[in-house]
Motif scaffolding. Structure first.
Motif, PDB file in Angstrom:
ATOM      1  N   ASP A   1       0.816  -1.208   0.000  1.00  0.00           N
ATOM      2  CA  ASP A   1       0.000   0.000   0.000  1.00  0.00           C
ATOM      3  C   ASP A   1       0.851   1.259   0.000  1.00  0.00           C
ATOM      4  O   ASP A   1       0.489   2.276  -0.606  1.00  0.00           O
TER       5      ASP A   1
ATOM      6  N   ASP B   1      -6.641   4.431  -4.716  1.00  0.00           N
ATOM      7  CA  ASP B   1      -7.687   3.416  -4.608  1.00  0.00           C
ATOM      8  C   ASP B   1      -7.072   2.040  -4.359  1.00  0.00           C
ATOM      9  O   ASP B   1      -7.535   1.272  -3.505  1.00  0.00           O
ATOM     10  N   LEU B   2      -6.024   1.729  -5.117  1.00  0.00           N
ATOM     11  CA  LEU B   2      -5.353   0.440  -4.960  1.00  0.00           C
ATOM     12  C   LEU B   2      -4.696   0.331  -3.590  1.00  0.00           C
ATOM     13  O   LEU B   2      -4.689  -0.741  -2.977  1.00  0.00           O
TER      14      LEU B   2
ATOM     15  N   THR C   1      -5.696   1.813  -0.752  1.00  0.00           N
ATOM     16  CA  THR C   1      -6.718   1.571   0.271  1.00  0.00           C
ATOM     17  C   THR C   1      -7.330   0.184   0.119  1.00  0.00           C
ATOM     18  O   THR C   1      -7.759  -0.422   1.103  1.00  0.00           O
ATOM     19  N   GLY C   2      -7.345  -0.329  -1.107  1.00  0.00           N
ATOM     20  CA  GLY C   2      -7.828  -1.687  -1.313  1.00  0.00           C
ATOM     21  C   GLY C   2      -6.895  -2.708  -0.700  1.00  0.00           C
ATOM     22  O   GLY C   2      -7.332  -3.716  -0.141  1.00  0.00           O
ATOM     23  N   ASP C   3      -5.581  -2.439  -0.789  1.00  0.00           N
ATOM     24  CA  ASP C   3      -4.604  -3.358  -0.206  1.00  0.00           C
ATOM     25  C   ASP C   3      -4.583  -3.252   1.309  1.00  0.00           C
ATOM     26  O   ASP C   3      -4.410  -4.262   1.998  1.00  0.00           O
TER      27      ASP C   3
ATOM     28  N   PRO D   1      -7.037  -1.294   3.979  1.00  0.00           N
ATOM     29  CA  PRO D   1      -8.153  -0.389   4.274  1.00  0.00           C
ATOM     30  C   PRO D   1      -7.903   0.529   5.465  1.00  0.00           C
ATOM     31  O   PRO D   1      -8.656   1.475   5.685  1.00  0.00           O
TER      32      PRO D   1
ATOM     33  N   TRP E   1      -6.427   7.236   2.245  1.00  0.00           N
ATOM     34  CA  TRP E   1      -7.821   7.688   2.204  1.00  0.00           C
ATOM     35  C   TRP E   1      -7.884   9.211   2.104  1.00  0.00           C
ATOM     36  O   TRP E   1      -8.713   9.768   1.377  1.00  0.00           O
TER      37      TRP E   1
ATOM     38  N   ARG F   1      -6.653  10.337  -1.307  1.00  0.00           N
ATOM     39  CA  ARG F   1      -7.707   9.949  -2.255  1.00  0.00           C
ATOM     40  C   ARG F   1      -8.800  11.026  -2.265  1.00  0.00           C
ATOM     41  O   ARG F   1      -9.296  11.427  -3.326  1.00  0.00           O
TER      42      ARG F   1
END
Length: 558
Positions: free
Chosen positions: A137, A161-162, A164-166, A168, A174, A177
């Protein structure tokens, strides 16, 4: 004219980058050289980078093919801003083991510091290719920062986005973003992103400040103030936070509170010209013109090349009836920025006040040439033309002002006065107006009253108390324009609840129940719509103009 306050806040905050050392993994077994490395690590953690370098170099004498030591050496060199040496050390680590993701990542960080952005992205991508088991991340996060540096906001958003996907729980990703979403005018989504960041780490001031910036942009000033309050509570030594909190208080009309915030910002950082400028603006509103002038002068001592400050300084000088000095101040602004339309307009207003009507007209001509869709400039130009006796040209100038802003009541009144002046010169051509001699008018000397019994008749009173009336249709260039504006106004009122829900706080170009375009800044909207095909068939001699109006902001419930 008073210009908008300048918001100054750096949302990027590079501190959201992970320390490169966080990626290191020292899980190897003990070797003779490891004592030198261990000692170097201890010194590194204590911030003694120069001493740590000596120990790492000693370890490499015994074990030159140990990539971890080369990586550590590069970190110490990075901390000392020895960037070229650091790159060489990371490349040595990569040469020994091309799949060490930490070295690729650390090299990317150094390349970003050197502003070698494309090379930095390539290095982060290579780090990701190594399929890291951890810290993926952060690689994605810093990759997003570089794309941000390049102005590639969509790609930066994808990288965050990637990230926060990896992970959270990465509140920094965040937050950034949310900033990217705001840059892309996706402000409601940005607020959701900030909410997620706050749920993870509620004591980070930059999240609250970023959220406040978006709420201010959306016109939800009370909610923005609450966010600024939280941000200041967490970091009360930050002058920028006090300044921006003052901006919101200013916009809320709480001028005394705004002044206190600007004063606090200046106390923390007396060399920040923005706070001095904003302080001058609020002092002007409070009628404390001498103090406002002193604040503008201080801002100019810090940055004499800011044309906006020279313009607002001119406004205060005009309030003090020091018109020659005001003209000089506006001319300084024009020297710095010949395209500053406000400076040309304000210079024209000062010249008009001094009775120099031709020179004033020349200035207004420059102002409308720079910003064609500003109704105020066209109205001022009409006033100068009228004083010069060019009544038909004055009428045309007021017409243009009204085609831009049909609800501009002063321009309506001036238009009516010019119609009366023309009638006095040519009673046979226009026979519905009074034949009595009409004195010249100036800004704010006439009032306009609507006849409650008829929506089509306007009564206007000149400075001598003489009343005359005219038909509302006379204020429009043609019948079609009058009917169009009347119909659109009714439709706008009917659609207002839906418009508030979707476009609250925005100016909209509205036609037949539909929003053609929107923007928070009316000038930006009109300038944009002026360049489109939509405008071509609606303007000109036979056109009916456009309907642009502010949709009231929907307020949040406490």
């Amino acid at each position: 004219m008073m210009l908008d306050l300048s918001l100054k806040f750096n949302e990027s905050y590079a501190a959201f980058q992970a320390k490169p050392s966080d990626l290191d993994s020292l899980d190897s077994s003990v070797h003779p050289y490891s004592q030198w490395q261990d000692e170097g690590d201890k010194l590194y953690e204590r911030g003694k980078y120069e001493e740590s370098i000596k120990y790492y170099e000693r370890a490499l004498v015994n074990k030159s093919d140990e990539y971890r030591i080369w990586n550590k050496l590069g970190l110490s060199q990075t901390a000392l801003k020895q960037y070229q040496q650091a790159i060489s050390s990371f490349e040595q680590a990569i040469e020994i083991d091309g799949d060490i993701y930490a070295a690729w990542y650390n090299k990317g960080n150094v390349l970003r510091e050197l502003k070698h952005y494309e090379d930095a992205i390539a290095s982060y991508d290579r780090s990701l290719d190594c399929q890291p088991a951890q810290h993926k991340d952060w690689i994605l996060h810093n990759r997003g920062l570089v794309l941000w540096d390049l102005g590639r906001f969509e790609e930066a958003l994808n990288s965050f986005d990637l990230a926060t996907g990896d992970n959270p729980n990465n509140f920094q990703s965040w937050t950034n973003r949310g900033i990217m979403l705001s840059y892309l005018s996706r402000d409601r989504e940005a607020l959701d992103s900030y909410k997620q960041a706050i749920s993870i780490k509620a004591n980070e001031f930059i999240i609250w400040a970023s959220q406040a910036t978006v709420l201010t942009k959306l016109g939800d000033l009370e909610a923005a103030l609450k966010s600024w309050n939280k941000s200041v509570e967490l970091e009360d030594w930050n002058d920028k936070l006090w300044n921006d909190r003052g901006v919101v208080l200013y916009k809320l009309g709480r001028y005394s509170g705004a002044l206190e915030n600007f004063d606090r910002s200046i106390a923390l950082n007396p060399k920040e010209e923005i706070a001095w400028f904003n302080r001058g603006n609020v002092l002007r509103i409070l009628g404390r013109f001498d103090e406002a002038l002193a604040s503008y002068d201080r801002a100019l001592e810090l940055n004499p090349k800011c044309d906006t400050v020279w313009v607002n300084r001119g406004v205060v000088l005009a309030e003090l009836h020091r018109f020659d000095e005001s003209i000089d101040s506006n001319e300084r602004a024009i020297d710095l920025n010949p395209n500053n339309d406000s400076a040309w307009n304000n210079r024209g207003s000062d010249l008009y006040t001094l009775g120099l009507y031709q020179e004033a007209l020349d200035s207004f001509d420059r102002a409308v040439g720079l910003k064609f869709n500003k109704s105020l400039y066209w109205a001022n130009r009409g006033n100068a033309l009228r004083e010069l006796g060019q009544l038909e040209n004055a009428l045309a100038s007021y017409n243009t002002a009204l085609s831009i802003d049909p609800a501009y009541s002063q321009a309506q009144s001036w238009y009516g006065n010019v119609l009366k002046d023309i009638e006095q010169k040519n009673a046979e051509r226009i026979g519905t107006l009074s034949k009595r001699e009409q004195p010249s008018t100036h800004v704010s000397i006439s009032s306009i009253e609507s006849d409650r019994s008829s929506t089509d008749i306007v009564r206007t009173v000149d400075r001598d108390g003489n009343m005359f009336e005219y038909h509302l249709k006379d204020l429009y260039p043609n019948e079609e324009s009058y009917q169009y504006t009347t119909n659109q106004s009714k439709l706008f009122a009917e659609c207002l609840p839906e418009l508030i829900a979707k476009y609250g706080g925005h100016y909209v170009v509205f036609e037949d129940g539909k929003v053609i375009d929107k923007d928070e800044d009316e000038d930006v909207l009109l300038e944009r719509i002026w360049k489109t095909d939509f405008i071509k068939e609606r303007m000109g001699v036979d056109g009916h103009g456009i309907y642009c109006h502010l949709v009231p902001a929907r307020r949040s419930t406490p």
